[in-house]
Design an enzyme around this catalytic site. Structure first.
Site, PDB file in Angstrom:
ATOM      1  N   GLY A  69     -60.608  20.476 -12.851  1.00  0.00           N
ATOM      2  CA  GLY A  69     -61.753  20.762 -11.985  1.00  0.00           C
ATOM      3  C   GLY A  69     -61.519  21.976 -11.104  1.00  0.00           C
ATOM      4  O   GLY A  69     -60.906  22.957 -11.522  1.00  0.00           O
ATOM      5  N   GLY A  70     -62.024  21.903  -9.876  1.00  0.00           N
ATOM      6  CA  GLY A  70     -61.857  23.003  -8.929  1.00  0.00           C
ATOM      7  C   GLY A  70     -62.959  24.044  -8.988  1.00  0.00           C
ATOM      8  O   GLY A  70     -62.904  25.046  -8.275  1.00  0.00           O
ATOM      9  N   GLU A  71     -63.953  23.812  -9.836  1.00  0.00           N
ATOM     10  CA  GLU A  71     -64.950  24.865 -10.045  1.00  0.00           C
ATOM     11  C   GLU A  71     -65.975  24.965  -8.919  1.00  0.00           C
ATOM     12  O   GLU A  71     -66.821  25.841  -8.919  1.00  0.00           O
ATOM     13  CB  GLU A  71     -65.628  24.656 -11.399  1.00  0.00           C
ATOM     14  CG  GLU A  71     -64.638  24.886 -12.531  1.00  0.00           C
ATOM     15  CD  GLU A  71     -65.221  24.619 -13.908  1.00  0.00           C
ATOM     16  OE1 GLU A  71     -66.441  24.455 -14.025  1.00  0.00           O
ATOM     17  OE2 GLU A  71     -64.430  24.559 -14.867  1.00  0.00           O
ATOM     18  N   ASP A 286     -61.451  14.017 -22.230  1.00  0.00           N
ATOM     19  CA  ASP A 286     -61.503  15.077 -21.201  1.00  0.00           C
ATOM     20  C   ASP A 286     -61.241  14.437 -19.826  1.00  0.00           C
ATOM     21  O   ASP A 286     -61.793  14.861 -18.810  1.00  0.00           O
ATOM     22  CB  ASP A 286     -62.867  15.788 -21.227  1.00  0.00           C
ATOM     23  CG  ASP A 286     -62.823  17.184 -20.624  1.00  0.00           C
ATOM     24  OD1 ASP A 286     -61.711  17.695 -20.365  1.00  0.00           O
ATOM     25  OD2 ASP A 286     -63.903  17.759 -20.397  1.00  0.00           O
TER      26      ASP A 286
HETATM   27 ZN    ZN Z   1     -62.841  21.942 -21.725  1.00  0.00          ZN
END
Ligand code: ZN
Length: 391
Positions: A69-71, A286
């Site tokens: 993550g982190g987006e 994922d």
């Molecule tokens: Zn991906």
């Protein structure tokens, strides 16, 4: 200490019928119609399956084990994987990957987390690199990582056809793929490149062009998120028909499905109708990747993470809602990833294989018990193995 499973309906993943299974030292010692506990030289833990389905432990080969993550800024970086989330989900093997962030997150941390998961009873490997090309590696060289760092089995996830990719040139991708290939050959590992496919309609174009060059086989590439949109799925279907490998992502939210994401069940049914063998198909969660949450009014309500639990949820739905035979539905989470990623001893219930298995309820295929490395991690819904910091 022996672990003896009695009266199971065994799927290896192919259906073998009523069998007993004996394990010790983390390996499967025997599979037979009847194994007598009294004949064994030592202490025996007996688990009476009572006709439940016995299947190989699930392999979740794309998990952001050290967080992803982190987006949405630093506070949106996702937490690390907890092993209990895997055991509850029947997952006994994971392959970890970095993700979008190859700066604040690095390979040292990913490899350390991989070792930590092993200490906690899970089987774990990882990819080297992140979305970016040139790849962020451990030794400074992807081929060297593959050859010299035991848990590293391939390169990924490398982003293509996505606004978050580093827009690598074909030449850069070819060089990276050949490093993965030769590193894999020299170390006896898979050397797969795990490609993150974005939303771009021409998602498969870079992969097709790499194959067209004639020097790299299609089987070198394992594209993931192949079900993210109808256009990407149709391209994935063409790719798979030509002999390519495909990976479908199981963790999702209702809004993504409403917006056109292809459910894993529907994707598997279409592949089956097209004659694509499930030996070329994997499904992965994922896990620990970030997912948005929406309230009932459809407003953004915060962030969650993908879960390994989605893996079996999606595959059992493919049996219950799409009519895929159980022995087939098991393959994308067991024998197929084990063979594609060369995870020796994994993905099959067979003599000498690792004693990783799940017991499923007949009828609805819910997970009842799980063993990892010959130890019961979940017994009839009760968690017996967990991580060091888990309450
Ligand atoms: Zn991906």
């Amino acid at each position: 200490m022996f672990l003896l499973v009695k009266n199971a309906d065994l799927y290896a993943p192919e259906a073998l019928g009523r069998r007993d299974l004996l394990a010790a030292g983390g390996k499967i010692l025997a599979i037979a119609p009847h194994i007598d506990a009294d004949c064994l030289p030592g202490e025996v833990e007996v688990l009476d399956a009572g006709g439940r389905i016995l299947a190989p432990g699930f392999i979740d080969a794309h998990v952001h084990v050290a967080g992803g993550g982190g987006e949405g800024g630093f506070s949106t970086r996702t937490p690390e994987l907890a092993v209990s989330d895997c055991f509850r989900a029947g997952v006994t093997t994971v392959v970890g990957t970095l993700g979008t962030d190859g700066v604040a997150r690095g390979m040292e941390n990913l490899v350390a987390k991989t070792y930590g998961l092993r200490e906690e009873g899970l089987s774990a490997w990882c990819y080297t690199g992140s979305y970016r090309v040139p790849s962020r590696t451990l030794t400074g060289d992807a081929m060297k990582d593959l050859m010299m760092v035991e848990p590293i089995i391939g390169v990924g996830e490398v982003a293509v056809s996505d606004h978050r990719s580093s827009q690598p040139s074909l030449q850069e991708l070819a060089r990276l793929a050949s490093e993965a290939r030769v590193g894999g050959m020299l170390s006896g590992k898979a050397g797969i490149v795990n490609f993150h496919l974005g939303d771009a309609p021409a998602a498969f174009t870079p992969l097709e062009e790499l194959v067209r060059s004639g020097e790299l086989p299609r089987s070198q590439f394992l594209p993931t998120h192949c079900n993210r949109s109808p256009a990407v799925f149709e391209a994935a279907l063409r790719w798979a028909r030509e002999g390519g490998l495909v990976d479908f992502t199981t963790s999702t939210i209702k809004r993504f499905i409403d917006e056109g994401e292809v459910t894993v069940g529907a994707a598997l049914r279409r592949l089956r109708e097209a004659g694509v063998p499930f030996e070329r198909v994997t499904c992965t969660s994922d896990g620990q990747g970030s997912l948005p949450r929406f309230n009932e009014a459809g407003e953004f309500a915060g962030l969650g993470v993908g879960s390994p639990a989605s893996l079996w949820e999606a595959l059992r739905a493919s049996v219950l809602a799409e009519g895929i035979p159980l022995a087939e539905a098991l393959k994308p989470a067991t024998s197929s990833p084990a063979a594609i990623l060369k995870l020796r001893g994994k993905g099959r219930l067979a003599l000498g294989a690792d004693a990783d298995f799940v017991l499923l309820e007949p009828g609805d295929f819910r997970i009842s018990s799980v063993a990892a490395g010959g130890r019961l991690a979940l017994r009839e819904g009760r968690l017996l193995m967990k991580g060091r910091f888990e309450a």
